[in-house]
Design a protein around this motif. Sequence first.
Motif, PDB file in Angstrom:
ATOM      1  N   VAL A   1     -22.191 -10.602  -7.600  1.00 32.70           N
ATOM      2  CA  VAL A   1     -21.824  -9.183  -7.579  1.00 32.70           C
ATOM      3  C   VAL A   1     -21.921  -8.652  -9.003  1.00 32.70           C
ATOM      4  O   VAL A   1     -21.334  -9.210  -9.930  1.00 32.70           O
ATOM      5  CB  VAL A   1     -20.396  -8.979  -7.040  1.00 32.70           C
ATOM      6  CG1 VAL A   1     -19.985  -7.508  -7.173  1.00 32.70           C
ATOM      7  CG2 VAL A   1     -20.322  -9.411  -5.582  1.00 32.70           C
ATOM      8  N   ASN A   2     -22.677  -7.587  -9.170  1.00 33.12           N
ATOM      9  CA  ASN A   2     -22.780  -6.895 -10.452  1.00 33.12           C
ATOM     10  C   ASN A   2     -22.036  -5.569 -10.321  1.00 33.12           C
ATOM     11  O   ASN A   2     -22.309  -4.781  -9.422  1.00 33.12           O
ATOM     12  CB  ASN A   2     -24.247  -6.652 -10.804  1.00 33.12           C
ATOM     13  CG  ASN A   2     -25.045  -7.943 -10.863  1.00 33.12           C
ATOM     14  OD1 ASN A   2     -24.617  -8.909 -11.486  1.00 33.12           O
ATOM     15  ND2 ASN A   2     -26.191  -7.981 -10.217  1.00 33.12           N
ATOM     16  N   THR A   3     -21.101  -5.340 -11.206  1.00 31.67           N
ATOM     17  CA  THR A   3     -20.199  -4.205 -11.034  1.00 31.67           C
ATOM     18  C   THR A   3     -19.805  -3.614 -12.376  1.00 31.67           C
ATOM     19  O   THR A   3     -19.916  -4.270 -13.417  1.00 31.67           O
ATOM     20  CB  THR A   3     -18.935  -4.649 -10.267  1.00 31.67           C
ATOM     21  OG1 THR A   3     -18.023  -3.565 -10.177  1.00 31.67           O
ATOM     22  CG2 THR A   3     -18.254  -5.824 -10.969  1.00 31.67           C
ATOM     23  N   TYR A   4     -19.320  -2.375 -12.323  1.00 26.90           N
ATOM     24  CA  TYR A   4     -18.757  -1.748 -13.517  1.00 26.90           C
ATOM     25  C   TYR A   4     -17.245  -1.951 -13.608  1.00 26.90           C
ATOM     26  O   TYR A   4     -16.613  -1.515 -14.565  1.00 26.90           O
ATOM     27  CB  TYR A   4     -19.059  -0.240 -13.523  1.00 26.90           C
ATOM     28  CG  TYR A   4     -20.503   0.096 -13.827  1.00 26.90           C
ATOM     29  CD1 TYR A   4     -21.086  -0.311 -15.026  1.00 26.90           C
ATOM     30  CD2 TYR A   4     -21.267   0.828 -12.938  1.00 26.90           C
ATOM     31  CE1 TYR A   4     -22.401  -0.004 -15.318  1.00 26.90           C
ATOM     32  CE2 TYR A   4     -22.590   1.152 -13.219  1.00 26.90           C
ATOM     33  CZ  TYR A   4     -23.146   0.731 -14.416  1.00 26.90           C
ATOM     34  OH  TYR A   4     -24.448   1.049 -14.698  1.00 26.90           O
ATOM     35  N   HIS A   5     -16.654  -2.576 -12.600  1.00 29.04           N
ATOM     36  CA  HIS A   5     -15.216  -2.850 -12.681  1.00 29.04           C
ATOM     37  C   HIS A   5     -14.948  -3.747 -13.887  1.00 29.04           C
ATOM     38  O   HIS A   5     -15.571  -4.808 -14.036  1.00 29.04           O
ATOM     39  CB  HIS A   5     -14.725  -3.548 -11.418  1.00 29.04           C
ATOM     40  CG  HIS A   5     -14.849  -2.717 -10.179  1.00 29.04           C
ATOM     41  ND1 HIS A   5     -14.429  -1.403 -10.116  1.00 29.04           N
ATOM     42  CD2 HIS A   5     -15.340  -3.018  -8.943  1.00 29.04           C
ATOM     43  CE1 HIS A   5     -14.656  -0.927  -8.901  1.00 29.04           C
ATOM     44  NE2 HIS A   5     -15.214  -1.885  -8.174  1.00 29.04           N
ATOM     45  N   PRO A   6     -14.032  -3.382 -14.767  1.00 28.64           N
ATOM     46  CA  PRO A   6     -13.772  -4.187 -15.976  1.00 28.64           C
ATOM     47  C   PRO A   6     -13.243  -5.572 -15.628  1.00 28.64           C
ATOM     48  O   PRO A   6     -12.669  -5.798 -14.558  1.00 28.64           O
ATOM     49  CB  PRO A   6     -12.706  -3.371 -16.726  1.00 28.64           C
ATOM     50  CG  PRO A   6     -12.774  -1.998 -16.144  1.00 28.64           C
ATOM     51  CD  PRO A   6     -13.202  -2.165 -14.726  1.00 28.64           C
ATOM     52  N   LYS A   7     -13.438  -6.495 -16.559  1.00 26.15           N
ATOM     53  CA  LYS A   7     -12.872  -7.832 -16.385  1.00 26.15           C
ATOM     54  C   LYS A   7     -11.352  -7.739 -16.232  1.00 26.15           C
ATOM     55  O   LYS A   7     -10.698  -6.925 -16.882  1.00 26.15           O
ATOM     56  CB  LYS A   7     -13.210  -8.719 -17.587  1.00 26.15           C
ATOM     57  CG  LYS A   7     -14.677  -9.077 -17.709  1.00 26.15           C
ATOM     58  CD  LYS A   7     -14.912 -10.021 -18.881  1.00 26.15           C
ATOM     59  CE  LYS A   7     -16.369 -10.447 -18.955  1.00 26.15           C
ATOM     60  NZ  LYS A   7     -16.609 -11.397 -20.076  1.00 26.15           N
ATOM     61  N   LYS A   8     -10.829  -8.586 -15.348  1.00 30.00           N
ATOM     62  CA  LYS A   8      -9.388  -8.675 -15.066  1.00 30.00           C
ATOM     63  C   LYS A   8      -8.830  -7.424 -14.386  1.00 30.00           C
ATOM     64  O   LYS A   8      -7.605  -7.276 -14.274  1.00 30.00           O
ATOM     65  CB  LYS A   8      -8.595  -8.983 -16.348  1.00 30.00           C
ATOM     66  CG  LYS A   8      -8.987 -10.306 -16.997  1.00 30.00           C
ATOM     67  CD  LYS A   8      -8.136 -10.594 -18.220  1.00 30.00           C
ATOM     68  CE  LYS A   8      -8.532 -11.928 -18.856  1.00 30.00           C
ATOM     69  NZ  LYS A   8      -7.734 -12.246 -20.057  1.00 30.00           N
ATOM     70  N   SER A   9      -9.725  -6.520 -13.942  1.00 31.09           N
ATOM     71  CA  SER A   9      -9.237  -5.338 -13.219  1.00 31.09           C
ATOM     72  C   SER A   9      -8.827  -5.745 -11.808  1.00 31.09           C
ATOM     73  O   SER A   9      -9.311  -6.750 -11.273  1.00 31.09           O
ATOM     74  CB  SER A   9     -10.320  -4.266 -13.154  1.00 31.09           C
ATOM     75  OG  SER A   9     -11.410  -4.714 -12.367  1.00 31.09           O
ATOM     76  N   PRO A  10      -7.932  -4.991 -11.165  1.00 27.58           N
ATOM     77  CA  PRO A  10      -7.535  -5.316  -9.782  1.00 27.58           C
ATOM     78  C   PRO A  10      -8.733  -5.341  -8.832  1.00 27.58           C
ATOM     79  O   PRO A  10      -8.791  -6.189  -7.932  1.00 27.58           O
ATOM     80  CB  PRO A  10      -6.560  -4.191  -9.429  1.00 27.58           C
ATOM     81  CG  PRO A  10      -6.044  -3.693 -10.746  1.00 27.58           C
ATOM     82  CD  PRO A  10      -7.182  -3.847 -11.699  1.00 27.58           C
ATOM     83  N   GLU A  11      -9.660  -4.410  -9.023  1.00 23.32           N
ATOM     84  CA  GLU A  11     -10.826  -4.341  -8.137  1.00 23.32           C
ATOM     85  C   GLU A  11     -11.685  -5.598  -8.268  1.00 23.32           C
ATOM     86  O   GLU A  11     -12.155  -6.149  -7.263  1.00 23.32           O
ATOM     87  CB  GLU A  11     -11.663  -3.102  -8.446  1.00 23.32           C
ATOM     88  CG  GLU A  11     -10.994  -1.784  -8.150  1.00 23.32           C
ATOM     89  CD  GLU A  11     -10.148  -1.300  -9.313  1.00 23.32           C
ATOM     90  OE1 GLU A  11      -9.616  -0.181  -9.223  1.00 23.32           O
ATOM     91  OE2 GLU A  11     -10.002  -2.034 -10.319  1.00 23.32           O
ATOM     92  N   LEU A  12     -11.908  -6.052  -9.495  1.00 19.12           N
ATOM     93  CA  LEU A  12     -12.730  -7.243  -9.710  1.00 19.12           C
ATOM     94  C   LEU A  12     -12.048  -8.479  -9.125  1.00 19.12           C
ATOM     95  O   LEU A  12     -12.701  -9.315  -8.495  1.00 19.12           O
ATOM     96  CB  LEU A  12     -13.003  -7.431 -11.204  1.00 19.12           C
ATOM     97  CG  LEU A  12     -14.148  -8.385 -11.551  1.00 19.12           C
ATOM     98  CD1 LEU A  12     -15.472  -7.825 -11.067  1.00 19.12           C
ATOM     99  CD2 LEU A  12     -14.217  -8.637 -13.054  1.00 19.12           C
ATOM    100  N   ASN A  13     -10.740  -8.574  -9.314  1.00 17.30           N
ATOM    101  CA  ASN A  13     -10.007  -9.708  -8.751  1.00 17.30           C
ATOM    102  C   ASN A  13     -10.050  -9.685  -7.222  1.00 17.30           C
ATOM    103  O   ASN A  13     -10.128 -10.740  -6.577  1.00 17.30           O
ATOM    104  CB  ASN A  13      -8.556  -9.684  -9.237  1.00 17.30           C
ATOM    105  CG  ASN A  13      -8.431 -10.079 -10.702  1.00 17.30           C
ATOM    106  OD1 ASN A  13      -9.247 -10.850 -11.212  1.00 17.30           O
ATOM    107  ND2 ASN A  13      -7.430  -9.544 -11.379  1.00 17.30           N
ATOM    108  N   LEU A  14     -10.030  -8.493  -6.645  1.00 16.38           N
ATOM    109  CA  LEU A  14     -10.084  -8.378  -5.191  1.00 16.38           C
ATOM    110  C   LEU A  14     -11.456  -8.800  -4.661  1.00 16.38           C
ATOM    111  O   LEU A  14     -11.553  -9.474  -3.630  1.00 16.38           O
ATOM    112  CB  LEU A  14      -9.771  -6.937  -4.775  1.00 16.38           C
ATOM    113  CG  LEU A  14      -9.532  -6.694  -3.280  1.00 16.38           C
ATOM    114  CD1 LEU A  14      -8.432  -7.609  -2.752  1.00 16.38           C
ATOM    115  CD2 LEU A  14      -9.165  -5.229  -3.057  1.00 16.38           C
ATOM    116  N   ILE A  15     -12.518  -8.419  -5.369  1.00 14.13           N
ATOM    117  CA  ILE A  15     -13.866  -8.858  -4.978  1.00 14.13           C
ATOM    118  C   ILE A  15     -13.953 -10.376  -4.993  1.00 14.13           C
ATOM    119  O   ILE A  15     -14.486 -10.996  -4.066  1.00 14.13           O
ATOM    120  CB  ILE A  15     -14.928  -8.243  -5.917  1.00 14.13           C
ATOM    121  CG1 ILE A  15     -15.061  -6.741  -5.679  1.00 14.13           C
ATOM    122  CG2 ILE A  15     -16.287  -8.922  -5.716  1.00 14.13           C
ATOM    123  CD1 ILE A  15     -15.961  -6.036  -6.680  1.00 14.13           C
TER     124      ILE A  15
END
Length: 477
Positions: free
Chosen positions: A165-179
């Motif tokens: 997954v390539n994303t703009y969600h920052p590292k350690k963000s809730p969204e990235l952790n959820l992915i």
Amino acid sequence: MPVIPDNHFLTDYSQKLKELIFLSHPVNKNDEQIVSISQEISPIDLLVFLAMLKPENQVSFYCENQRKQEAVVAIGAIKSLEVKNERGEMNGRYNRFQQCQNFIEDNQDNIAFEDNLDSQKIPYFFSSFNFLEHSSDNYQAFPQAKIFIPYLQLVKKANNYLVIVNTYHPKKSPELNLIKQYLKQDFSQNILHYYHRFYHSQSTPSRYTLEQSNYHNFTDKVNHSLKAIASDKLTKIVVAHALEIKLEENFNIIKSLTNLRGNHPDCYIFCVGNEKEEYFLGASPERLLSIQDRQLVTDALAGSAPRGKNDYDDSILGENLLNSEKEKREHQFVSDYIFEKLSIMGLSPKRASLQLLKLSNIQHLWTPIYAEIREECNPLEIIAQLHPTPAVAGIPIDIACEEIESYENFDRSLYAAPIGWLDTNGNCEFIVGIRSALIQGNYARLYAGAGIVAGSKPDQELTEIELKFQALLQALV
């Protein structure tokens, strides 16, 4: 693509995952760093992955080689570049490849890798180029060149499957952790469960109407080409033809690709989709360029014959092909051209011996060519020099392309053009988009071509392209 019903299971897993991935945007205009996360998953058919996780109106890319046990799927474009019609630009033939290379250089340092030590050898850039650097058509399904970084991708090598997954969600963000949590929750089983419940219940239309064939036009082009060869204007030219068909309902892209994969296990099965749900797909036997760890491989593929009805007939046809003066001459044009282009670039190529490449319904003369890559030489620079080869254009190249543009009454689009991927470490895999079709809803344009040299016979060349069309039709309908 299949229609995905809206239900509780989809909302709880697939839909939520897609929302997290495909609705990602930069935090601010000055911060466009892409965070790339990867997760090993249990085996899953890449076509199932494509069918279940591609939202409507998102670009897509699929390529699979069963013999090599390698496949890749890319969905959506988190960053992309399109090169439009280049007619009139200086050095247009090379400019679009350079623009795509600039895109890679501008973006590869903006990818922050997580969770994968081999991350730089994962395909990250997916690209396609039209046959010509310009087009006279008012509408083009695909631009002269396109390159993109996907939101979502799946890579298969042997029995290893990696979802990225390539994303703009920052590292350690809730969204990235959820992915990350979603990817670890029996990802493959969740996708397969839904696919088996709903996708197989859909019917596939099989009745079609022939919109246009006009084979007289093809034989006229062959005769015209033979006259140009007799007058020494050309040594060889590839004459292509288009067969247009229409179904009562829209084509089922996934099932067409499944059929192609089953019918042509020795070919590259590929599909490129745009934002308008138009697709260019096929089963290509021809590799334009493969680079792995600085080792280059390309194929000289020209000269063909049908397969036999039994082993004895097949061996006779193969021997006749290997001993045919006309077919070997056509093949030598391609082999010498590729060898010379690589030599000019200082790559010291080496040729394997001439051999037969036997496919399900046709066999070709084949010469693999190898070289070692210099550090300062990038893949797109090589492709710019190689495309188009005499295998898909002719000799001399520029005159052959002028003849193709003048006498073919259709746009080749991605037919016979480079389609492939690159990573951030100089590796790549590009095929030639032959044995292919453009799909737009319930309409399809099938492409096939034949190499014309001195001694070619129009009736035999017509038989060759009819054989290629039949193989495509069997898969599509």
